[in-house]
Scaffold this active site. Structure first.
Site, PDB file in Angstrom:
ATOM      1  NE  ARG A  84      -2.349  -1.311   3.573  1.00  0.00           N
ATOM      2  CZ  ARG A  84      -1.735  -0.595   4.489  1.00  0.00           C
ATOM      3  NH1 ARG A  84      -1.678   0.729   4.376  1.00  0.00           N
ATOM      4  NH2 ARG A  84      -1.168  -1.150   5.540  1.00  0.00           N
ATOM      5  CE1 TYR A 212       0.176  -5.770  -1.614  1.00  0.00           C
ATOM      6  CE2 TYR A 212      -1.037  -3.878  -0.786  1.00  0.00           C
ATOM      7  CZ  TYR A 212      -0.441  -5.104  -0.576  1.00  0.00           C
ATOM      8  OH  TYR A 212      -0.474  -5.682   0.669  1.00  0.00           O
ATOM      9  CG  HIS A 241      -7.013  -3.036  10.257  1.00  0.00           C
ATOM     10  ND1 HIS A 241      -5.697  -2.633  10.388  1.00  0.00           N
ATOM     11  CD2 HIS A 241      -6.998  -4.031   9.341  1.00  0.00           C
ATOM     12  CE1 HIS A 241      -4.934  -3.338   9.588  1.00  0.00           C
ATOM     13  NE2 HIS A 241      -5.682  -4.204   8.944  1.00  0.00           N
ATOM     14  CB  SER A 263      -0.659  -3.907   7.942  1.00  0.00           C
ATOM     15  OG  SER A 263      -1.736  -3.029   7.728  1.00  0.00           O
ATOM     16  CB  CYS A 265       0.851  -6.958  14.000  1.00  0.00           C
ATOM     17  SG  CYS A 265       1.875  -5.484  13.946  1.00  0.00           S
ATOM     18  CG  ASP A 290      -7.428  -7.249   7.116  1.00  0.00           C
ATOM     19  OD1 ASP A 290      -6.564  -6.906   7.943  1.00  0.00           O
ATOM     20  OD2 ASP A 290      -7.624  -6.635   6.058  1.00  0.00           O
TER      21      ASP A 290
HETATM   22  C1  OXD Z   1      -3.062  -4.682   5.373  1.00  0.00           C
HETATM   23  C2  OXD Z   1      -3.711  -5.864   4.758  1.00  0.00           C
HETATM   24  O1  OXD Z   1      -2.170  -4.064   4.765  1.00  0.00           O
HETATM   25  O2  OXD Z   1      -4.573  -6.458   5.405  1.00  0.00           O
HETATM   26  O3  OXD Z   1      -3.454  -4.349   6.505  1.00  0.00           O
HETATM   27  O4  OXD Z   1      -3.403  -6.204   3.606  1.00  0.00           O
HETATM   28 MN    MN Z   2      -5.098  -5.448   7.226  1.00  0.00          MN
END
Ligand code: OXD
Ligand code: MN
Length: 598
Positions: A84, A212, A241, A263, A265, A290
């Protein structure tokens, strides 16, 4: 409108829409982007097979070993397009303050003008795919629909795995009359012409120049978090999230927890946790890995759904020890992006197994001098149905009732293994104060500690000040809200060794969390929250020194005083949008820490 010839219009045999808004928008986009063909995606097996065949021919996909990994494919992205790009991601609201200092802002007029200039003619020579999709179980009142228009067949096949896509979604759009509009083109993939723009007031997204996942599968971060967080505030719910898991105890009772981590983790690992040997009779059910959409139900409890239908997980580190459930679901019908391959074309990444990579993620013969074989943010995309721990509740339109909400970050020091907030408002402060070391999921430096409130820093579609006020408002909506906790699996000693074993053993922590929710579980009060009392966390069968447990389960008031000063400075940067109640809460923590020092 010059030089535009109506492209071939191919609406699937079972696909029909009378939705004028949708038809007009598709027409408007076609006029701007000038594709050769338009294809309405019905989500069928035949359509998927044809797209895969086409991508095998074009080289966009590479077939993996059909004996070890039937129906698995590798996609190698442009090396400049692997994560990202937060600095190119914009929230375009009429009033800059509504986007807040947590977002890059542009006015809607500027945003549309800039991005439309890039979309002009962007689909020439390409097919434009129209993808109706539903985020959440198709009959769920919590679910929301969208339509993504894209020129990337890779996006179509990924959206099919990640969302409920095709005819049923179109039928719901037909019924409801409204949907989130997402326009995407890979453009020329040049980072100078890459923009991911959100128009929350119009429920619209325009993303160009990246293939992406987080930038291109618009149902995920763009819709289910940035746009949905805005919609959620307007409609009185939360888009977060967070993973969602059900923990089944040996008596067969299942309790649900939602947990927010930045992200990369370990959300996917935690969502698919396998209990340690010592925990016979325990089982963890995966509801989501997620994203979590939740709202207070009629019974006053918080009910949550996973809006997604698949997993777009980080491959490196996924192995037989860390996440056997994920490894097992990846041996058929999966798409891999930027992983390495062995000489017999099996997908490979660091942490997978003892095989030797033959080609790295860029297709070069593997040479350790070039860095890791798989890109650190290489990914797999797979349907959730393939996961052995998938919860049967994943498709329940009502969702699951949450007992606890857990926040966590990746921090070498300071934050204890687990602590419980005193009440909802204190929990909101805990979430707002989350800080974590950055990872490879976004471009930029890795390992730098930054504030990541509720793990939503890259994903909250509006001003964090207003977002915290929205969170705080739930205290008045119910007295049966989930209890809030903070965890940190990532504490290290002076030699950089992790203090806590993590993975399956994290269940021990979640058990204490659930005990506390049930009014059990011994705890000691500290200025920053309740911590497990000595012996309250079950460490049976775990080879860990008592001194290490003491370190994991204690706080250093002096370090916390510094932390709280840093939190205050951060929160105050939100100026008059910062809710007074959050500052009051912070002040109470400060007072408790001061009296500890006295
Ligand atoms: C992120 C994903 O970047 O879930 O958090 O892909
Ligand atoms: Mn994520």
């Amino acid at each position: 409108m010059h030089g535009f010839t109506q492209p071939t219009f191919n609406i699937g045999s079972v696909m029909t829409t009378t939705n004028k808004l949708l038809l007009a928008w598709v027409d408007e986009v076609a006029r701007l982007t000038k594709p050769d063909r338009i294809h309405w995606c019905d989500g069928s097996d035949e359509e998927n097979a044809a797209l895969i065949e086409q991508m095998l021919e074009s080289g966009d996909l590479i077939k993996l070993n059909k004996d070890t990994h039937p129906n698995c494919f590798l996609h190698r992205s442009d090396p400049s397009d692997v994560a990202r790009t937060e600095h190119l991601t914009f929230v375009c609201t009429e009033n800059e303050a509504d986007a807040g200092p947590n977002n890059h802002w542009m006015s809607p007029a500027d945003g549309h003008a800039k991005v439309d200039a890039l979309f002009d003619g962007a689909m020439q020579g390409r097919t434009m795919y129209v993808i109706p999709y539903c985020m959440g179980p198709i009959d769920s009142p919590l679910a929301r629909c969208g339509v993504e228009i894209t020129d990337s067949p890779y996006v179509v096949v990924n959206m099919r795995l990640m969302t409920r896509m095709g005819q049923p979604a179109l039928a719901r759009i037909e019924r409801e009359g409204h949907f989130v509009k997402g326009l995407h083109s890979t453009g020329d993939l040049s980072p100078e012409r890459r923009m991911i723009t959100h128009f929350p007031e119009e429920l619209a997204i325009k993303s160009i120049g990246s293939g992406y996942g987080g930038n291109a599968l618009l149902g995920k971060k763009c819709h289910a978090l940035r746009i949905a967080s805005w919609q959620a505030r307007e409609e009185g719910w939360l888009a977060e999230h967070m993973l969602i898991v059900g923990i089944e105890n040996p008596q067969g009772e299942v309790h649900y927890i939602a947990a927010a981590f930045p992200s990369a983790c370990g959300k996917t690992n935690l969502a698919m946790l396998i209990p340690p040997e010592s925990h016979k009779g325990w089982k963890v059910w995966t509801v989501g890995d997620d994203i979590c959409w939740m709202r207070v139900g009629e019974d006053g409890r918080m009910w949550a759904i996973n809006p997604e239908a698949g997993f777009f997980g980080v491959a490196p580190g996924t192995g037989a020890k860390t996440n056997p459930n994920a490894l097992a679901m990846l041996d058929h019908d999966a798409i891999f992006t930027n992983v390495a391959v062995t000489d017999d074309m099996q997908p490979w990444w660091e942490g997978k197994d003892k095989q030797v990579p033959a080609f790295d993620w860029q297709g070069r013969p593997y040479d350790s001098k070039n860095g890791p074989a798989a890109h650190p943010n290489s990914r797999f995309t797979v349907s959730a149905k393939q996961c052995a721990s998938a919860s049967p509740e994943m498709d329940n339109p009502t969702g699951v009732p949450l007992s606890a909400i857990v926040f966590g970050g990746r921090r070498k020091e300071l934050a204890p293994l687990v602590m419980q907030a005193r009440d909802w408002n204190h929990g909101v402060l805990m979430g707002a104060s989350v800080a974590s070391e950055t990872t490879a999921a976004a471009t930029g430096a890795v390992g730098v500690v930054r504030r990541d409130p509720m793990a939503m820093k890259p994903f909250c579609g509006y001003n964090f000040g207003d977002y915290w006020a929205h969170w705080l408002s739930f205290a008045d909506r119910s007295d049966k809200l989930p209890q809030i906790f903070h965890v940190n699996w990532f504490r290290q000693d002076d030699d950089g060794k992790f203090l806590w074993p993590g993975f399956g053993d994290n269940l021990r922590v979640l058990r204490w969390v659930l005990d506390r929710c049930a009014g059990r579980g011994d705890a000691v009060e500290t200025p920053v929250g309740w911590l497990p009392a000595k012996g309250a966390l079950d460490t049976s069968g775990l080879n860990i020194d008592a001194s290490v447990m003491d370190e994991l389960l204690s706080i250093d008031p002096a370090a916390w005083r510094d932390e709280v000063t840093a939190v205050r400075e951060y929160l105050e940067s939100f100026g008059d949008r910062l809710p007074d109640d959050l500052l009051d809460e912070l002040q109470r923590v400060e007072k408790r820490l001061q009296s500890e020092a006295a």
